[in-house]
Design a protein around this motif. Sequence first.
Motif, mmCIF file in Angstrom:
data_model
loop_
_atom_site.group_PDB
_atom_site.id
_atom_site.type_symbol
_atom_site.label_atom_id
_atom_site.label_comp_id
_atom_site.label_asym_id
_atom_site.label_seq_id
_atom_site.Cartn_x
_atom_site.Cartn_y
_atom_site.Cartn_z
ATOM 1 N N CYS A 120 0.832 -1.209 0.000
ATOM 2 C CA CYS A 120 0.000 0.000 0.000
ATOM 3 C C CYS A 120 0.860 1.250 0.000
ATOM 4 O O CYS A 120 0.607 2.206 -0.735
ATOM 5 C CB CYS A 120 -0.927 -0.009 1.215
ATOM 6 N N TRP A 121 1.895 1.238 0.854
ATOM 7 C CA TRP A 121 2.802 2.379 0.909
ATOM 8 C C TRP A 121 3.510 2.563 -0.438
ATOM 9 O O TRP A 121 3.676 3.683 -0.933
ATOM 10 C CB TRP A 121 3.850 2.175 2.012
ATOM 11 N N SER A 122 3.945 1.485 -1.036
ATOM 12 C CA SER A 122 4.650 1.545 -2.317
ATOM 13 C C SER A 122 3.769 2.153 -3.403
ATOM 14 O O SER A 122 4.203 3.024 -4.164
ATOM 15 C CB SER A 122 5.099 0.141 -2.737
ATOM 16 N N GLU A 123 2.516 1.720 -3.456
ATOM 17 C CA GLU A 123 1.588 2.259 -4.454
ATOM 18 C C GLU A 123 1.291 3.724 -4.188
ATOM 19 O O GLU A 123 1.235 4.543 -5.121
ATOM 20 C CB GLU A 123 0.294 1.442 -4.438
ATOM 21 N N TYR A 124 1.126 4.057 -2.914
ATOM 22 C CA TYR A 124 0.826 5.444 -2.537
ATOM 23 C C TYR A 124 1.976 6.369 -2.904
ATOM 24 O O TYR A 124 1.774 7.423 -3.548
ATOM 25 C CB TYR A 124 0.550 5.504 -1.030
ATOM 26 N N LEU A 125 3.194 5.985 -2.524
ATOM 27 C CA LEU A 125 4.362 6.826 -2.796
ATOM 28 C C LEU A 125 4.641 6.918 -4.295
ATOM 29 O O LEU A 125 5.001 7.980 -4.812
ATOM 30 C CB LEU A 125 5.581 6.270 -2.060
ATOM 31 N N THR B 79 2.491 6.753 -6.735
ATOM 32 C CA THR B 79 1.492 7.653 -7.325
ATOM 33 C C THR B 79 1.843 9.112 -7.054
ATOM 34 O O THR B 79 1.761 9.957 -7.952
ATOM 35 C CB THR B 79 0.093 7.350 -6.758
ATOM 36 N N ARG B 80 2.255 9.414 -5.814
ATOM 37 C CA ARG B 80 2.615 10.793 -5.470
ATOM 38 C C ARG B 80 3.828 11.269 -6.268
ATOM 39 O O ARG B 80 3.882 12.417 -6.712
ATOM 40 C CB ARG B 80 2.905 10.888 -3.972
ATOM 41 N N VAL C 68 5.289 14.586 -4.480
ATOM 42 C CA VAL C 68 5.968 13.883 -3.407
ATOM 43 C C VAL C 68 6.602 14.825 -2.396
ATOM 44 O O VAL C 68 6.760 14.481 -1.222
ATOM 45 C CB VAL C 68 7.026 12.917 -3.992
ATOM 46 N N VAL C 69 6.975 16.046 -2.814
ATOM 47 C CA VAL C 69 7.639 16.976 -1.902
ATOM 48 C C VAL C 69 6.722 17.347 -0.738
ATOM 49 O O VAL C 69 7.176 17.521 0.393
ATOM 50 C CB VAL C 69 8.101 18.242 -2.660
ATOM 51 N N SER C 70 5.431 17.465 -1.018
ATOM 52 C CA SER C 70 4.459 17.802 0.032
ATOM 53 C C SER C 70 3.731 16.570 0.546
ATOM 54 O O SER C 70 2.678 16.671 1.165
ATOM 55 C CB SER C 70 3.442 18.812 -0.505
ATOM 56 N N GLU D 118 13.751 1.715 -9.969
ATOM 57 C CA GLU D 118 14.826 2.697 -10.141
ATOM 58 C C GLU D 118 14.330 3.927 -10.898
ATOM 59 O O GLU D 118 14.767 5.045 -10.638
ATOM 60 C CB GLU D 118 15.998 2.057 -10.878
ATOM 61 N N GLU D 119 13.422 3.712 -11.837
ATOM 62 C CA GLU D 119 12.874 4.828 -12.611
ATOM 63 C C GLU D 119 12.083 5.774 -11.717
ATOM 64 O O GLU D 119 12.205 7.003 -11.822
ATOM 65 C CB GLU D 119 11.980 4.300 -13.731
ATOM 66 N N ILE D 120 11.285 5.231 -10.820
ATOM 67 C CA ILE D 120 10.486 6.049 -9.906
ATOM 68 C C ILE D 120 11.386 6.777 -8.910
ATOM 69 O O ILE D 120 11.173 7.957 -8.609
ATOM 70 C CB ILE D 120 9.454 5.178 -9.152
ATOM 71 N N ILE D 121 12.418 6.088 -8.428
ATOM 72 C CA ILE D 121 13.372 6.729 -7.508
ATOM 73 C C ILE D 121 14.098 7.873 -8.195
ATOM 74 O O ILE D 121 14.343 8.923 -7.596
ATOM 75 C CB ILE D 121 14.390 5.695 -6.985
ATOM 76 N N ALA D 122 14.436 7.693 -9.479
ATOM 77 C CA ALA D 122 15.101 8.764 -10.229
ATOM 78 C C ALA D 122 14.184 9.979 -10.349
ATOM 79 O O ALA D 122 14.632 11.123 -10.223
ATOM 80 C CB ALA D 122 15.494 8.244 -11.618
ATOM 81 N N LYS D 123 12.878 9.739 -10.579
ATOM 82 C CA LYS D 123 11.914 10.844 -10.636
ATOM 83 C C LYS D 123 11.810 11.543 -9.289
ATOM 84 O O LYS D 123 11.680 12.765 -9.214
ATOM 85 C CB LYS D 123 10.540 10.317 -11.059
ATOM 86 N N TYR D 124 11.869 10.751 -8.218
ATOM 87 C CA TYR D 124 11.814 11.310 -6.864
ATOM 88 C C TYR D 124 13.019 12.216 -6.597
ATOM 89 O O TYR D 124 12.882 13.322 -6.061
ATOM 90 C CB TYR D 124 11.760 10.181 -5.849
ATOM 91 N N GLU D 125 14.194 11.764 -6.989
ATOM 92 C CA GLU D 125 15.412 12.556 -6.770
ATOM 93 C C GLU D 125 15.376 13.848 -7.584
ATOM 94 O O GLU D 125 15.816 14.901 -7.115
ATOM 95 C CB GLU D 125 16.636 11.719 -7.130
ATOM 96 N N LYS D 126 14.828 13.782 -8.804
ATOM 97 C CA LYS D 126 14.684 14.983 -9.613
ATOM 98 C C LYS D 126 13.709 15.967 -8.974
ATOM 99 O O LYS D 126 13.913 17.176 -8.998
ATOM 100 C CB LYS D 126 14.218 14.622 -11.029
ATOM 101 N N ALA D 127 12.639 15.433 -8.391
ATOM 102 C CA ALA D 127 11.646 16.279 -7.722
ATOM 103 C C ALA D 127 12.254 16.973 -6.514
ATOM 104 O O ALA D 127 11.999 18.157 -6.258
ATOM 105 C CB ALA D 127 10.442 15.445 -7.305
#
Length: 243
Positions: free
Chosen positions: A3-8, A10-11, A17-19, A43-52
């Motif tokens: 659930c956490w994985s899907e939630y994060l 999506t954000r 994700v910043v907020s 890894e693709e989602i983590i890369a988007k997170y780091e860019k954000a």
Amino acid sequence: QPCWSEYLTTRIEQNMVVSCTCPISECRAQPTTAFICSIVSSEEIIAKYEKALLRGYVECCSNLTWCTNPQGCDQIILKDGLGYGAACSKCSWISCFNCSFPEAHYPASCSHMSHMTCAKCNHGFCWRCLKPWKPTHEDYYNCSAMVSKAAWQEKRFQDYNERCTLHHHAREFATSLRNRVSSISEMPKIRTLTFVLDACKVLEQAQKVLAYTCVYSYYSQDTESMEIVEQQTESLELHTNAL
């Protein structure tokens, strides 16, 4: 965890994700970077997170900004102490930090780049906010101008606009030529073409100055100084054409 994985995920994909906070309504805690990286496996989602995260950091720092090169550049520039314009260390694009125009526009001022005038009635307004140039801006042109004056202003604008457009096209040609020469110079058995590349760079800069000189000249009201500017412009055009 699913659930956490899907939630994060999506954000992150929604650039929110910043907020991001805990999904439980009464809990305002924000997930840490370590927690997100331990939950999200892509890894693709983590890369988007780091860019954000990086994008959010730059937006929060008043002394940082992104390179404004319209061709695309991900370089972060430190604005402090750089003055009117600074060249990007990655793509060499020169930005203006005093206004939202994407590049340095010397000798035209930032005011020149935002001040537009109606060709029919000579009404001055700001192209960014579309409000009258007076009283929120710095100048004003009377909207009750005579038809003959309006026609003259329209012709004058067309002349300067045409000259400005031609210089921008010539600048694009110089850039294209520099790119072609650069690719040729990388071929084996080709003697150095550094002097040609340097000439192309000078052409690019000269055409850029000539283009924005048209903007400066159009709005300038100082007849005496304009005579000097026109003489210098003519000289630069002659040398640029020769080059």
